[in-house]
Scaffold this active site. Sequence first.
Site, mmCIF file in Angstrom:
data_model
loop_
_atom_site.group_PDB
_atom_site.id
_atom_site.type_symbol
_atom_site.label_atom_id
_atom_site.label_comp_id
_atom_site.label_asym_id
_atom_site.label_seq_id
_atom_site.Cartn_x
_atom_site.Cartn_y
_atom_site.Cartn_z
ATOM 1 N N VAL A 150 -46.523 45.382 -24.840
ATOM 2 C CA VAL A 150 -46.166 44.255 -23.969
ATOM 3 C C VAL A 150 -45.371 43.272 -24.814
ATOM 4 C CG1 VAL A 150 -48.069 44.491 -22.338
ATOM 5 C CG2 VAL A 150 -48.407 43.173 -24.428
ATOM 6 N N SER A 151 -44.516 42.507 -24.164
ATOM 7 C CA SER A 151 -43.584 41.665 -24.923
ATOM 8 C C SER A 151 -44.226 40.420 -25.511
ATOM 9 C CB SER A 151 -42.408 41.256 -24.028
ATOM 10 O OG SER A 151 -41.686 42.405 -23.633
ATOM 11 N N THR A 152 -45.265 39.888 -24.846
ATOM 12 C CA THR A 152 -45.906 38.667 -25.324
ATOM 13 C C THR A 152 -47.416 38.824 -25.239
ATOM 14 O OG1 THR A 152 -46.032 37.587 -23.164
ATOM 15 C CG2 THR A 152 -43.977 37.318 -24.405
#
Length: 208
Positions: free
Chosen positions: A11-13
């Site tokens: 996931v990006s964050t």
Amino acid sequence: MENRIFGYVRVSTREQNEDRQLIALREFEQPIQRIYMDKLSGKDFNRPAYRRMMRALHQGDLLVVKSIDRLGRNYDEILDQWRIITKEKRAEIVVLDMPLLDTRGGRDLTGTLIADIVLQLLSYVAQTERENIRQRQAEGIAAARARGVRLGRPPKPVPPHFFSVRDLWLTHQISSREAARQVGVAQDTFLRWAREKKEPGAPICKKQ
């Protein structure tokens, strides 16, 4: 060494939820022995969990990901990593959202060609989406600034005793380092304030 099945989640964050990917991996037709997870952007492959996984991945192992964009979002690097995994490490890959991207078992020439075309197309889409996200973010920032919205952290307030401390510095009674310490800010911040801040009702004189 017995062949193993690895899963990879990204996931990006830290605020994004990885549950959807984890559920998909746990529903895979065979038990996945180890799942690696990164909470980082997919702009490149310099990610701690991904690098650990690549060190552990050996010939005959299987890597399972939910979708190609979870592997990464850089077109050239996705293709390069796919080549390293399948050609150099001689491991297998399954992309759950795209059944054509399944390297297990023998493929005839047509099947291999179709898989290569699909991989290149999906990798291109993944990178294009990343670039579109960045463009939308930049446009949103520009629009907010045009409306007068202040972005970033609010400026640090100037303490009431700043001007008296600045006067001591201007008259060479203390150094700028000591002045910054008394005000409670970095030396660069104090010097910038000394140039920019003006005491109400009094002109500021600059130290040469």
